[in-house]
Design an enzyme around this catalytic site. Sequence first.
Site, PDB file in Angstrom:
ATOM      1  N   GLY A   1       0.960  -1.295   0.205  1.00  0.00           N
ATOM      2  CA  GLY A   1      -0.050  -0.048  -0.104  1.00  0.00           C
ATOM      3  C   GLY A   1       0.780   1.189  -0.037  1.00  0.00           C
ATOM      4  O   GLY A   1       2.035   1.150  -0.249  1.00  0.00           O
ATOM      5  N   SER A   2       0.315   2.247   0.123  1.00  0.00           N
ATOM      6  CA  SER A   2       1.030   3.571   0.309  1.00  0.00           C
ATOM      7  C   SER A   2      -0.149   4.924   0.426  1.00  0.00           C
ATOM      8  O   SER A   2      -1.149   4.611   0.370  1.00  0.00           O
ATOM      9  CB  SER A   2       1.753   3.952  -1.078  1.00  0.00           C
ATOM     10  N   ASN A   3       0.438   6.131   0.937  1.00  0.00           N
ATOM     11  CA  ASN A   3      -0.064   7.252   0.811  1.00  0.00           C
ATOM     12  C   ASN A   3       0.916   8.126  -0.105  1.00  0.00           C
ATOM     13  O   ASN A   3       1.978   7.917  -0.143  1.00  0.00           O
ATOM     14  CB  ASN A   3      -0.240   7.824   2.013  1.00  0.00           C
TER      15      ASN A   3
ATOM     16  N   ASN B   1      -4.521   4.059  -1.802  1.00  0.00           N
ATOM     17  CA  ASN B   1      -4.854   3.068  -2.252  1.00  0.00           C
ATOM     18  C   ASN B   1      -6.405   2.521  -2.435  1.00  0.00           C
ATOM     19  O   ASN B   1      -6.824   1.565  -3.026  1.00  0.00           O
ATOM     20  CB  ASN B   1      -4.451   1.762  -1.467  1.00  0.00           C
TER      21      ASN B   1
END
Length: 796
Positions: free
Chosen positions: A240-242, A514
């Site tokens: 995932g990530s921001n 995400n």
Amino acid sequence: MLMPNPQKSTFAHRLRDTKHIFASALIAIAMSGCAARNVNLANDARVATIERTSFNVPHITASDAETLAYGIAYAFAEDNICMAANHLVTVRGQRAAMFGGSAQGLLGLRALNNEQIDLFVTAHMNDAALAAQWGRASAEARSLAAGYVAGYNRFLADNKEHLPSACRGREWVTPMTIADYYRVNELSAVQAGVGAFADALLAAKPPAAKVSYVPLAPTPNAQEIRAAMKEIGVIDSELGSNAWAFGKDVSENASGVLLGNPHFPWVGPNRFYLLHLTIPGALDVMGASLAFGNVVHIGFNRDVAWSHTVSTGKRFTLFELTLDAANPTRYVVDGVSEAMTSRVVTIRSKQADGSVKEVTQTIWSSRWGPIIVSPRAGLNWTEGVAYAIKDANTGNARMTDTWLAIARATSVQGIRAALANLGLPWVNTIAADRNGQAMYADLSVVPDVDGEHLQRCRASASAVGLFNAAGIAVLNGARSDCDWRRDASSPFPGITPATRMPVAIRSDWVHNSNDSFFYSHPAQKWNNISPMVGNDSVARARTRSGLIEIPQMLANGPVNLERVQSQLFQNRNLVARMVLPDLLAACADAPNELARDACAALRGWNRTNDADARGAILFREFWRLASSIKDVYREPAAKAEPALTPRGLRMSDAAVAAKVWDALAAAAKKVRDAGFALDAPLGSVQRAGIVDEAIAVHGGDDLEGILNNVGARGSPELSARGIRIDYGTSYVQAVTFDNRGPVANAILVYGQSSDPTSAHAVDQLKRYSQKQWIALPFHRDDIVRERIREPLQLQR
């Protein structure tokens, strides 16, 4: 598609007799601010210069792409040779022979036994086809690949007797071939597609006896399907990530501001490596790359900064095959029976007694792709039906060229043009430029299947249920016109063209955590985007956190680096803020001592996941149980309020309240049974899992909506050892621009080296633990000032 015998290394024939050059005259010139590469050496054009600054960050300079990659590989191997050699064993399909068939390894995100990994790799890899695909890449991309192979092999030749103990003298540490390198890229590309179904591909066997035709029978429910697809990583992936990008309307300096916060594994080939790459006059880019990267994957140059988040787009479709009633290894297309193909793949597997035996597997395939079986998802091979998978990233050799073009972009519009090459396999791109423009784009690889196509090619009703439950498209394999659309105007037939993918360029802000493009900005409108790319559902609590925290931050004034860095590391627990008030209000009715003790601990918690937060670990264990209670929320999710709902606890419902109290008491018991106080500081429980040293880790679980997401894949359950973090926030960067160019602060959370004995294995982790960012030296005078040793000159 059978894997050939491993190629014999030719690196010795490709490399000259060379040596390290440490010339005091060059160093004196470099220290004065001139790059050592400018010194007039014999064959100067074939020299890669590696300068190391604080935290062992390499700044690599060369006059051409091949020599640059030569230096990249050498520098990476200095820090990560054992991990790299281990992964090469994976892509060669030799794990079982080297490490034992029953032992486990990593295939993408999944831990599988080595025999499964080798059988899949051997079945999937087609070296001739990969070479043909790379033949369509640019000459520069091919030069980077060749240079990387040569640089890696040079490191082995120079350091054979001095490798870390984990791999010194091991038979599996051998030179790399160009075929190996192509396989590394291929395995990375398909890890969100057919690679995730590796064991399902190996499970595909024709039915032994006649079974009634029931499509997708037995039919699991939606929750079971989602769980099965999440487990293999094709939905709600842990990758995932921001990423946040701010434009001139809201930034303090009227330039763009970018925050990139990928959540990736801390171990294995999906680790990042921080580096700075320069070809004078042609390339100047800094940031992080995944293992074996010969370009920067997330980073910045003088004019633009970018990050990536895993997108909701699907990289594959399934096809439901209607089988020939006379033979379950034949299927019908347009009324005509076709034979499946089968082939036997063979691997070697070391046994517990040290002997080696051959293991064989029959792989079945169709015109649509390999046959898979996954009963938990309802994908069964019966007398009447079978399922095949077609992956759009198979043979994707466009990745290097796409990231090269991004690295040379001078604006977000330039990045958009670079992305039109459709080489990024499974990520969104969020970017900001020095002119104050911010961009969100999902220009990743998605099969060209739009909403009308999905409706027209619906398979069985149960197959439609698979799409409704997990977004997995199952097309009717009995019709040739249900193949992916092949747009004659697209350079990549079968892949959704850039003109029909979501892009937003704004002067205020965009973000992604995400969920789909739909929530990149509240005011952004979207039309005619395929459901294969995403929809308007909110699966991630982090998306809600971004939609709440960004406007709150902007309400207090324009953004700068310090403010976005601080916002990320505030570690605000969204779910606690949404549900804890109702729980505490009901604590007077807590039915037992455990629940009352838990209430007392939570009442004193500040609702963050800072290392010193008391009560955070108790709430996490509580919410892991309570979040699955049916109708637990006082207000369910509402599309009119995606950020603020669901919220509250339905404590007025006696049945729900009883389950909530049970969950709270169970969480309290679990924390105490592990040996911790209910109000133990988070950092005393949540520590780094990649070294034995006790290093507190702040941040929290995706389930709780904490932007700074960290977790434990290896052993997620709370125990006497606490929780040992091994994935999550990895390379985090904050970038803006001034008159000189980029101003960048970052942390590579786990450090440059995967060798636990290295001084650079956890040096940055200790900085992260204290929320201390590192200023990255991009400009020449900064590099010279921060250099920690003499430059290394690698002459080819």
